[in-house]
Design a protein around this motif. Structure first.
Motif, PDB file in Angstrom:
ATOM      1  N   ILE A 172       0.822  -1.081  -0.052  1.00 26.82           N
ATOM      2  CA  ILE A 172       0.017   0.041   0.118  1.00 26.82           C
ATOM      3  C   ILE A 172       0.882   1.083   0.008  1.00 26.82           C
ATOM      4  N   LEU A 173       0.612   2.024  -1.031  1.00 23.85           N
ATOM      5  CA  LEU A 173       1.289   3.430  -0.803  1.00 23.85           C
ATOM      6  C   LEU A 173       0.231   4.387  -0.143  1.00 23.85           C
ATOM      7  N   ARG A 174       0.640   5.008   0.757  1.00 23.29           N
ATOM      8  CA  ARG A 174      -0.377   5.821   1.700  1.00 23.29           C
ATOM      9  C   ARG A 174      -0.086   7.225   1.735  1.00 23.29           C
ATOM     10  N   PRO A 175      -0.385   8.155   0.816  1.00 21.42           N
ATOM     11  CA  PRO A 175      -0.274   9.706   0.886  1.00 21.42           C
ATOM     12  C   PRO A 175      -1.349  10.097   2.264  1.00 21.42           C
ATOM     13  N   ILE A 176      -0.530  10.760   3.147  1.00 25.87           N
ATOM     14  CA  ILE A 176      -1.308  11.300   4.345  1.00 25.87           C
ATOM     15  C   ILE A 176      -1.249  12.937   4.418  1.00 25.87           C
ATOM     16  N   HIS A 177      -2.421  13.218   4.826  1.00 25.97           N
ATOM     17  CA  HIS A 177      -2.409  14.752   5.136  1.00 25.97           C
ATOM     18  C   HIS A 177      -2.893  14.892   6.506  1.00 25.97           C
ATOM     19  N   TYR A 178      -2.011  15.600   7.422  1.00 25.99           N
ATOM     20  CA  TYR A 178      -2.390  16.060   8.644  1.00 25.99           C
ATOM     21  C   TYR A 178      -2.785  17.502   8.588  1.00 25.99           C
ATOM     22  N   PRO A 179      -4.041  17.869   8.536  1.00 30.10           N
ATOM     23  CA  PRO A 179      -4.696  19.261   8.233  1.00 30.10           C
ATOM     24  C   PRO A 179      -4.171  20.113   9.493  1.00 30.10           C
ATOM     25  N   PRO A 180      -4.275  21.367   9.503  1.00 31.25           N
ATOM     26  CA  PRO A 180      -3.886  22.326  10.632  1.00 31.25           C
ATOM     27  C   PRO A 180      -4.773  21.995  11.659  1.00 31.25           C
ATOM     28  N   ILE A 181      -4.204  22.384  12.836  1.00 34.22           N
ATOM     29  CA  ILE A 181      -5.087  22.026  13.968  1.00 34.22           C
ATOM     30  C   ILE A 181      -5.851  23.125  14.531  1.00 34.22           C
ATOM     31  N   THR A 182      -7.212  22.993  14.661  1.00 34.16           N
ATOM     32  CA  THR A 182      -7.981  24.311  15.071  1.00 34.16           C
ATOM     33  C   THR A 182      -8.506  24.434  16.257  1.00 34.16           C
ATOM     34  N   GLU A 183      -8.306  23.320  17.045  1.00 35.13           N
ATOM     35  CA  GLU A 183      -8.819  23.147  18.430  1.00 35.13           C
ATOM     36  C   GLU A 183      -7.935  22.512  19.344  1.00 35.13           C
ATOM     37  N   GLU A 184      -8.007  22.581  20.771  1.00 35.27           N
ATOM     38  CA  GLU A 184      -7.038  21.803  21.615  1.00 35.27           C
ATOM     39  C   GLU A 184      -7.414  20.242  21.024  1.00 35.27           C
ATOM     40  N   PRO A 185      -6.208  19.501  20.770  1.00 41.97           N
ATOM     41  CA  PRO A 185      -6.635  18.034  20.487  1.00 41.97           C
ATOM     42  C   PRO A 185      -6.993  17.187  21.785  1.00 41.97           C
ATOM     43  N   LYS A 186      -6.813  17.629  22.888  1.00 44.62           N
ATOM     44  CA  LYS A 186      -6.840  16.776  23.991  1.00 44.62           C
ATOM     45  C   LYS A 186      -6.089  15.640  23.816  1.00 44.62           C
ATOM     46  N   ALA A 187      -6.607  14.268  23.895  1.00 49.07           N
ATOM     47  CA  ALA A 187      -5.769  13.163  23.742  1.00 49.07           C
ATOM     48  C   ALA A 187      -5.379  12.574  22.384  1.00 49.07           C
ATOM     49  N   ALA A 188      -5.585  13.472  21.324  1.00 49.66           N
ATOM     50  CA  ALA A 188      -5.460  12.715  20.046  1.00 49.66           C
ATOM     51  C   ALA A 188      -4.139  13.339  19.335  1.00 49.66           C
ATOM     52  N   GLU A 189      -3.493  12.452  18.877  1.00 50.63           N
ATOM     53  CA  GLU A 189      -2.264  12.838  17.971  1.00 50.63           C
ATOM     54  C   GLU A 189      -2.486  12.817  16.419  1.00 50.63           C
ATOM     55  N   ARG A 190      -1.504  13.555  15.972  1.00 52.64           N
ATOM     56  CA  ARG A 190      -1.247  13.290  14.177  1.00 52.64           C
ATOM     57  C   ARG A 190      -1.561  11.806  14.011  1.00 52.64           C
ATOM     58  N   ALA A 191      -0.709  10.986  14.767  1.00 51.42           N
ATOM     59  CA  ALA A 191      -0.459   9.516  14.567  1.00 51.42           C
ATOM     60  C   ALA A 191      -0.026   9.144  15.941  1.00 51.42           C
ATOM     61  N   ALA A 192      -0.966   8.351  16.789  1.00 48.99           N
ATOM     62  CA  ALA A 192      -0.811   7.753  18.073  1.00 48.99           C
ATOM     63  C   ALA A 192       0.654   6.725  17.868  1.00 48.99           C
ATOM     64  N   TRP A 261       0.349  25.257  14.633  1.00 52.46           N
ATOM     65  CA  TRP A 261      -1.031  24.535  14.507  1.00 52.46           C
ATOM     66  C   TRP A 261      -1.844  24.739  13.083  1.00 52.46           C
ATOM     67  N   GLY A 262      -1.259  25.984  12.510  1.00 51.35           N
ATOM     68  CA  GLY A 262      -1.997  26.510  11.543  1.00 51.35           C
ATOM     69  C   GLY A 262      -1.385  25.858  10.033  1.00 51.35           C
ATOM     70  N   THR A 263      -0.415  24.842  10.159  1.00 56.05           N
ATOM     71  CA  THR A 263       0.231  24.377   9.017  1.00 56.05           C
ATOM     72  C   THR A 263      -0.104  23.109   8.646  1.00 56.05           C
ATOM     73  N   SER A 264      -0.082  22.321   7.636  1.00 52.36           N
ATOM     74  CA  SER A 264      -0.235  21.281   7.236  1.00 52.36           C
ATOM     75  C   SER A 264       0.852  20.155   7.294  1.00 52.36           C
ATOM     76  N   ARG A 265       0.688  19.086   7.425  1.00 48.14           N
ATOM     77  CA  ARG A 265       2.104  18.351   7.111  1.00 48.14           C
ATOM     78  C   ARG A 265       1.728  17.092   6.099  1.00 48.14           C
ATOM     79  N   TYR A 266       2.292  16.717   5.274  1.00 47.35           N
ATOM     80  CA  TYR A 266       2.394  15.791   4.355  1.00 47.35           C
ATOM     81  C   TYR A 266       3.414  14.606   4.485  1.00 47.35           C
ATOM     82  N   SER A 267       2.815  13.381   4.715  1.00 47.88           N
ATOM     83  CA  SER A 267       3.821  12.219   4.706  1.00 47.88           C
ATOM     84  C   SER A 267       3.321  11.241   3.870  1.00 47.88           C
TER      85      SER A 267
END
Length: 316
Positions: A172-192, A261-267
């Motif tokens: 599998i080839l998986r292009p990922i977009h981590y969008p800008p963070i708009t509010e406090e993520p609490k327990a969530a991470e971009r990838a746990a 937070w206002g920036t995207s990340r791609y991997s």
């Protein structure tokens, strides 16, 4: 180990036996000690990388309703679009802060496998998207083949031991977009924190801070690649097959500092999978008095299905 070793695939394919053995020793040692390497000398050229990122950004900038039209029910997210927050790490309730796309295998010489795998999904709004994705898939698969050949030699197997298992494998080839963070993520991470399912993972887009690897002392260390490097790690299938001689290391993508937070990340990870029939039974050469067999016999297909259920991508 507190840093990720760097190796150069050109050593392995140089035709010089000493350079080839040097690569085998270096990558084998790194995978025993931390499970990650940064790899130079791969088969992706700069032009292809730029075109791929351009197409991926174009796709993720499409309206949400357009992207969701490419979310295919009933296939566990194996092809097409997977929407924001749908995937979570094993044992984690919170969905990861990401959306992604899946390109799968392009089978042209095996009708049985062509029927087994879902079809790739064509994005009609972006004429070059699928073409560029297929080209990148092929170059990453070629790179992975040579890395596995080096590991076969390190494990005292025939150099081409993995070749027939990965030809037409369920990669599998998986292009990922981590969008800008708009509010406090609490327990969530971009990838746990998680381990990968597959044989090896080749990651594009680890140039900025974010990816972290847990070493054997439980410490999180940054894994940052140079612009011309891929980050390559051992997955659970290979760890299992080698009785944990080659380590599948827990890793994560942390959230950026608040000012970013206002920036995207791609991997873009490429998950190298074998064909479903490959037996992941522990290799005899990896069992001895000090290292008794740790894992039950299982096929790659059975193991993958178990893990997709655990990730919430397949419902029981």
């Amino acid at each position: 180990m507190n840093s990720i070793p760097s190796v150069n695939l050109e050593d392995f394919i140089s035709g010089d036996p000493e350079r080839k053995q040097k690569f085998v020793n270096e990558i084998g040692k790194a995978y025993q000690e931390i499970g990650f390497v940064a790899l130079k000398g791969h088969f992706l050229d700069e032009s292809l990388v730029e075109r791929l990122y351009g197409e991926i950004k174009n796709f993720f900038e499409l309206p949400v309703e357009v992207k969701r039209s490419y979310e295919i029910p009933g296939i566990g997210g194996q092809r097409g679009y997977v929407s924001f927050g749908k995937e979570s790490a094993k044992g984690k309730k919170e969905g990861d802060l990401k959306e992604f796309w899946h390109f799968g295998q392009y089978v042209d010489d095996n009708p049985k496998l062509a029927a087994e795998y879902p079809d790739n999904v064509i994005v009609k709004e972006l004429p070059a998207f699928n073409e560029v994705g297929k080209e990148a898939y092929g170059m990453l698969e070629k790179t992975a083949k040579y890395v596995l050949r080096a590991l076969a030699l390190y494990l005292d197997l025939e150099e081409t031991y993995f070749d027939n298992f990965i030809h037409n494998g369920n990669s599998i080839l998986r292009p990922i977009h981590y969008p800008p963070i708009t509010e406090e993520p609490k327990a969530a991470e971009r990838a746990a924190a998680h381990g990968d399912i597959n044989l090896i993972t080749l990651l594009m887009g680890a140039q900025g801070r974010g990816l972290q690897v847990q070493n054997h002392d439980g410490e999180w260390i940054d894994a940052i690649a140079e612009p011309d490097e891929l980050m390559i790690n051992v997955g659970d299938m290979l760890s299992r097959h080698t009785n944990n001689k080659l380590k599948s290391t827990i890793h994560r993508v942390i959230n950026p500092p608040r000012e970013q937070w206002g920036t995207s990340r791609y991997s873009i990870p490429f998950f190298m999978h074998p064909i479903s029939e490959m037996k992941l039974d522990v290799l005899e050469g990896c069992i001895d008095d000090e290292n008794p067999k740790q894992f039950d016999d299982i096929t790659a297909g059975e193991f993958l299905n178990q893990r997709l259920i655990e990730l919430g991508l397949i419902k029981k």
